[in-house]
Design a protein around this motif. Structure first.
Motif, PDB file in Angstrom:
ATOM      1  N   GLU A  74       0.803  -1.219   0.000  1.00  0.00           N
ATOM      2  CA  GLU A  74       0.000   0.000   0.000  1.00  0.00           C
ATOM      3  C   GLU A  74       0.834   1.267   0.000  1.00  0.00           C
ATOM      4  OE1 GLU A  74      -0.849   0.947   4.616  1.00  0.00           O
ATOM      5  OE2 GLU A  74      -2.006  -0.719   3.840  1.00  0.00           O
ATOM      6  N   THR A  75       2.136   1.163  -0.257  1.00  0.00           N
ATOM      7  CA  THR A  75       2.969   2.341  -0.076  1.00  0.00           C
ATOM      8  C   THR A  75       3.362   3.017  -1.382  1.00  0.00           C
ATOM      9  OG1 THR A  75       5.003   3.171   0.911  1.00  0.00           O
ATOM     10  CG2 THR A  75       5.097   0.976   0.012  1.00  0.00           C
ATOM     11  N   LYS A  76       3.258   4.332  -1.366  1.00  0.00           N
ATOM     12  CA  LYS A  76       3.854   5.179  -2.390  1.00  0.00           C
ATOM     13  C   LYS A  76       4.775   6.192  -1.741  1.00  0.00           C
ATOM     14  CE  LYS A  76       0.039   4.795  -5.673  1.00  0.00           C
ATOM     15  NZ  LYS A  76      -0.996   5.520  -6.435  1.00  0.00           N
ATOM     16  N   ASN A  77       4.853   6.145  -0.429  1.00  0.00           N
ATOM     17  CA  ASN A  77       5.683   7.081   0.322  1.00  0.00           C
ATOM     18  C   ASN A  77       6.372   6.349   1.467  1.00  0.00           C
ATOM     19  OD1 ASN A  77       5.182   9.823  -0.860  1.00  0.00           O
ATOM     20  ND2 ASN A  77       3.072   9.229  -0.425  1.00  0.00           N
ATOM     21  N   GLY A  78       7.183   7.104   2.195  1.00  0.00           N
ATOM     22  CA  GLY A  78       7.939   6.532   3.304  1.00  0.00           C
ATOM     23  C   GLY A  78       9.411   6.837   3.133  1.00  0.00           C
ATOM     24  N   VAL A  79      10.139   6.856   4.254  1.00  0.00           N
ATOM     25  CA  VAL A  79      11.569   7.140   4.197  1.00  0.00           C
ATOM     26  C   VAL A  79      12.336   6.032   4.905  1.00  0.00           C
ATOM     27  CG1 VAL A  79      11.318   9.644   4.045  1.00  0.00           C
ATOM     28  CG2 VAL A  79      11.425   8.570   6.290  1.00  0.00           C
ATOM     29  N   TYR A  80      13.576   5.820   4.457  1.00  0.00           N
ATOM     30  CA  TYR A  80      14.404   4.755   5.017  1.00  0.00           C
ATOM     31  C   TYR A  80      15.850   5.221   5.037  1.00  0.00           C
ATOM     32  CZ  TYR A  80      15.723  -0.095   6.025  1.00  0.00           C
ATOM     33  OH  TYR A  80      16.198  -1.242   6.628  1.00  0.00           O
ATOM     34  N   GLN A  81      16.481   5.147   6.211  1.00  0.00           N
ATOM     35  CA  GLN A  81      17.890   5.533   6.349  1.00  0.00           C
ATOM     36  C   GLN A  81      18.785   4.316   6.183  1.00  0.00           C
ATOM     37  OE1 GLN A  81      19.437   8.254   9.368  1.00  0.00           O
ATOM     38  NE2 GLN A  81      17.323   8.706   9.969  1.00  0.00           N
TER      39      GLN A  81
ATOM     40  N   GLY B 196      32.798  10.569   6.514  1.00  0.00           N
ATOM     41  CA  GLY B 196      32.527  11.945   6.911  1.00  0.00           C
ATOM     42  C   GLY B 196      33.112  12.286   8.267  1.00  0.00           C
ATOM     43  N   LYS B 197      33.082  13.572   8.609  1.00  0.00           N
ATOM     44  CA  LYS B 197      33.617  14.050   9.877  1.00  0.00           C
ATOM     45  C   LYS B 197      32.594  13.940  11.007  1.00  0.00           C
ATOM     46  CE  LYS B 197      36.683  17.422   7.617  1.00  0.00           C
ATOM     47  NZ  LYS B 197      37.038  18.850   7.489  1.00  0.00           N
ATOM     48  N   GLN B 198      31.340  13.718  10.670  1.00  0.00           N
ATOM     49  CA  GLN B 198      30.275  13.719  11.675  1.00  0.00           C
ATOM     50  C   GLN B 198      29.918  12.302  12.131  1.00  0.00           C
ATOM     51  OE1 GLN B 198      29.253  16.659  12.811  1.00  0.00           O
ATOM     52  NE2 GLN B 198      30.640  17.630  11.344  1.00  0.00           N
ATOM     53  N   GLY B 199      30.832  11.354  11.958  1.00  0.00           N
ATOM     54  CA  GLY B 199      30.522   9.984  12.348  1.00  0.00           C
ATOM     55  C   GLY B 199      30.021   9.183  11.169  1.00  0.00           C
ATOM     56  N   GLU B 200      29.149   8.240  11.437  1.00  0.00           N
ATOM     57  CA  GLU B 200      28.696   7.320  10.396  1.00  0.00           C
ATOM     58  C   GLU B 200      27.819   8.034   9.385  1.00  0.00           C
ATOM     59  OE1 GLU B 200      27.845   2.675  10.426  1.00  0.00           O
ATOM     60  OE2 GLU B 200      26.644   3.830  11.849  1.00  0.00           O
ATOM     61  N   ASP B 201      28.153   7.872   8.092  1.00  0.00           N
ATOM     62  CA  ASP B 201      27.388   8.501   7.015  1.00  0.00           C
ATOM     63  C   ASP B 201      26.150   7.668   6.685  1.00  0.00           C
ATOM     64  OD1 ASP B 201      29.065  10.704   6.557  1.00  0.00           O
ATOM     65  OD2 ASP B 201      30.460   9.444   5.436  1.00  0.00           O
ATOM     66  N   ARG B 202      25.081   8.362   6.325  1.00  0.00           N
ATOM     67  CA  ARG B 202      23.823   7.706   5.993  1.00  0.00           C
ATOM     68  C   ARG B 202      23.249   8.283   4.708  1.00  0.00           C
ATOM     69  NH1 ARG B 202      21.337   5.275  10.731  1.00  0.00           N
ATOM     70  NH2 ARG B 202      22.729   5.489  12.515  1.00  0.00           N
ATOM     71  N   VAL B 203      22.501   7.449   4.017  1.00  0.00           N
ATOM     72  CA  VAL B 203      21.730   7.867   2.854  1.00  0.00           C
ATOM     73  C   VAL B 203      20.256   7.812   3.242  1.00  0.00           C
ATOM     74  CG1 VAL B 203      20.982   7.201   0.532  1.00  0.00           C
ATOM     75  CG2 VAL B 203      23.408   7.145   1.124  1.00  0.00           C
TER      76      VAL B 203
ATOM     77  N   VAL C  34      16.904   9.118  -3.792  1.00  0.00           N
ATOM     78  CA  VAL C  34      17.784   9.467  -2.682  1.00  0.00           C
ATOM     79  C   VAL C  34      17.521  10.914  -2.294  1.00  0.00           C
ATOM     80  CG1 VAL C  34      20.174   9.678  -1.901  1.00  0.00           C
ATOM     81  CG2 VAL C  34      19.518   7.826  -3.445  1.00  0.00           C
ATOM     82  N   ARG C  35      17.002  11.122  -1.090  1.00  0.00           N
ATOM     83  CA  ARG C  35      16.686  12.474  -0.632  1.00  0.00           C
ATOM     84  C   ARG C  35      17.914  13.201  -0.130  1.00  0.00           C
ATOM     85  NH1 ARG C  35      11.607  12.639   3.342  1.00  0.00           N
ATOM     86  NH2 ARG C  35      13.015  14.163   4.243  1.00  0.00           N
ATOM     87  N   ASP C  36      18.804  12.469   0.538  1.00  0.00           N
ATOM     88  CA  ASP C  36      19.992  13.102   1.116  1.00  0.00           C
ATOM     89  C   ASP C  36      21.097  12.066   1.173  1.00  0.00           C
ATOM     90  OD1 ASP C  36      21.538  15.072   2.150  1.00  0.00           O
ATOM     91  OD2 ASP C  36      20.637  15.074   4.150  1.00  0.00           O
ATOM     92  N   TYR C  37      22.347  12.510   0.952  1.00  0.00           N
ATOM     93  CA  TYR C  37      23.461  11.567   0.962  1.00  0.00           C
ATOM     94  C   TYR C  37      24.763  12.342   1.177  1.00  0.00           C
ATOM     95  CZ  TYR C  37      23.767  13.171  -3.914  1.00  0.00           C
ATOM     96  OH  TYR C  37      23.843  13.940  -5.049  1.00  0.00           O
ATOM     97  N   PRO C  38      25.829  11.676   1.663  1.00  0.00           N
ATOM     98  CA  PRO C  38      27.115  12.362   1.883  1.00  0.00           C
ATOM     99  C   PRO C  38      27.756  12.780   0.560  1.00  0.00           C
ATOM    100  CG  PRO C  38      27.325  10.001   2.278  1.00  0.00           C
ATOM    101  CD  PRO C  38      25.862  10.266   2.106  1.00  0.00           C
ATOM    102  N   SER C  39      28.497  13.865   0.592  1.00  0.00           N
ATOM    103  CA  SER C  39      29.052  14.449  -0.636  1.00  0.00           C
ATOM    104  C   SER C  39      30.045  13.521  -1.331  1.00  0.00           C
ATOM    105  CB  SER C  39      29.738  15.782  -0.309  1.00  0.00           C
ATOM    106  OG  SER C  39      30.756  15.588   0.655  1.00  0.00           O
ATOM    107  N   TRP C  40      30.691  12.626  -0.562  1.00  0.00           N
ATOM    108  CA  TRP C  40      31.704  11.781  -1.213  1.00  0.00           C
ATOM    109  C   TRP C  40      31.089  10.784  -2.214  1.00  0.00           C
ATOM    110  CZ3 TRP C  40      30.867   6.684  -0.045  1.00  0.00           C
ATOM    111  CH2 TRP C  40      30.298   6.357   1.196  1.00  0.00           C
ATOM    112  N   LEU C  41      29.747  10.598  -2.167  1.00  0.00           N
ATOM    113  CA  LEU C  41      29.116   9.738  -3.157  1.00  0.00           C
ATOM    114  C   LEU C  41      29.087  10.388  -4.545  1.00  0.00           C
ATOM    115  CD1 LEU C  41      26.095   8.144  -1.246  1.00  0.00           C
ATOM    116  CD2 LEU C  41      27.994   6.934  -2.312  1.00  0.00           C
TER     117      LEU C  41
END
Length: 362
Positions: free
Chosen positions: A222-229, A236-243, A275-282
């Motif tokens: 039933e999904t057309k929406n939702g987010v997943y990290q 990165g400098k801020q610890g573990e990188d996530r997409v 992909v809504r957000d991701y680290p710059s090194w990608l």
């Protein structure tokens, strides 16, 4: 025929004029109800708007206790200076202890109440429904529908599968599924939606997080929406990188077969995601780093789906309606025989992910 049509219209208008109506300031319009079981007694809590000057409203509460659940509404009415009306009821919240004991005495009563719509929302509070309703009445000022609005926007645009009274009763009465409801927790001075409360028949038996409820939403088709990290490294400098992945469209396909002497359920899930957000090194040139993200997402989703299936099997619950699916493809399906096999059923998820685009730069 024209005269007959006009006569019907006239009759309908006449009947419509006979409907009783009362000014809004002469009734107590209950919009949310809470049910708890504490110290051997049942507690009922009602949230209703108090109308001030102009369009302003303020949430207010009535509460009462009883040795039985059936006379809570009459007892609330005895504490109100105005007649209590349930026609605008939007949400019923069950305390966890109440839900553990079973909720059918309330849901069946609601189903028989012609003043209550089948799209009424239900939910479970981590501890006391009364305390959570009290928090929302204090902190939301003029919003008497904070919890119903919270549920609806999470169903439409985030990770919560669709639930309401109609769907709860459908899943409860179906021989091949179990119901579930939104699960709320107290976080400091606020109420937060934390996931999905799970039921065996009408009794609460556990809950899963919003992250897992996203998987439920996908598996229910039933999904057309939702987010997943997704964790992708530590560059990165801020610890573990996530997409951060935004689900655009997902479709599950179930296949029931026999492998030797055992039954197997293959679950094929095809997800189109951005992909809504991701680290710059990608974005670094050379190599298809997003291909690695895609593969990692497929492996992680398959692992988490297996874990979720095992959890449901351990609890002996079927919120995804696997029994309903198997019944639809099996002649002379036997509910008892299927659910004896269900805890040891071999369920194999297979996930394919297509990353559609990665932002406006695409």
């Amino acid at each position: 025929m024209m005269r007959r049509g006009l006569a019907w219209v006239g009759a309908l208008l006449l009947l419509g004029g006979c409907v009783s109506s009362r000014p809004i300031d002469e009734i107590q319009i209950i919009q949310q109800m809470g049910y708890d079981f504490e110290n051997g007694r049942y507690t009922g809590t009602a949230v209703y708007p108090t109308f001030k000057q102009g369009p302003m409203t303020k949430p207010n509460m009535l509460t009462t206790t009883s040795p039985t659940v059936y006379d809570l509404i009459p007892r609330l009415s005895s504490k109100s200076a105005l007649p209590v009306e349930e026609g605008q009821l939007r949400l019923i919240l069950f305390g966890k202890e109440f839900a553990r004991r079973g909720v059918t005495q309330i849901t069946h009563s609601l189903a028989r109440n012609n003043k209550v719509g089948s799209h009424l929302l239900l939910g479970v509070a981590e501890e006391s429904a009364k305390e959570l309703l009290k928090i929302t009445a204090k902190t939301t000022l003029s919003d008497t529908l904070y919890l119903p609005n919270l549920v609806e926007q999470n169903e439409q645009s985030m990770n919560l599968p669709k639930t309401n009274l109609h769907l709860f009763l459908y899943r409860y009465f179906s021989p091949g599924s179990d119901p579930f409801l939104p699960y709320f927790e107290k976080k400091g001075d606020f109420v937060k939606l934390e996931g999905v409360a799970l039921f065996r028949d009408d009794q609460y038996v556990g809950h899963v997080s919003l992250r897992d409820s996203f998987l439920m939403k996908i598996l229910l088709g039933e999904t057309k929406n939702g987010v997943y990290q997704l964790k992708v490294g530590n560059r990165g400098k801020q610890g573990e990188d996530r997409v951060m992945l935004q689900n655009l469209w997902a479709k599950p396909k179930y296949e029931w077969k026999r492998d030797g002497r055992r039954h197997v359920l293959d679950v094929f899930v095809h997800i189109h995601a951005s992909v809504r957000d991701y680290p710059s090194w990608l974005d670094q040139p050379g190599g298809d780093l997003f291909a690695d993200v895609k593969k990692k997402m497929q492996n992680e989703l398959e692992h988490n789906m297996r874990r979720l299936f095992h959890y449901f099997q351990k609890k002996r619950i079927d919120p995804l309606g696997i029994g309903d699916f198997v019944r639809s493809v099996t002649r002379h399906w036997d509910s008892d025989a299927f659910y004896r096999e269900y805890p040891d059923l071999d369920i194999r998820p297979h996930v394919t992910v297509d990353i559609v685009h990665t932002g406006i730069g695409e």
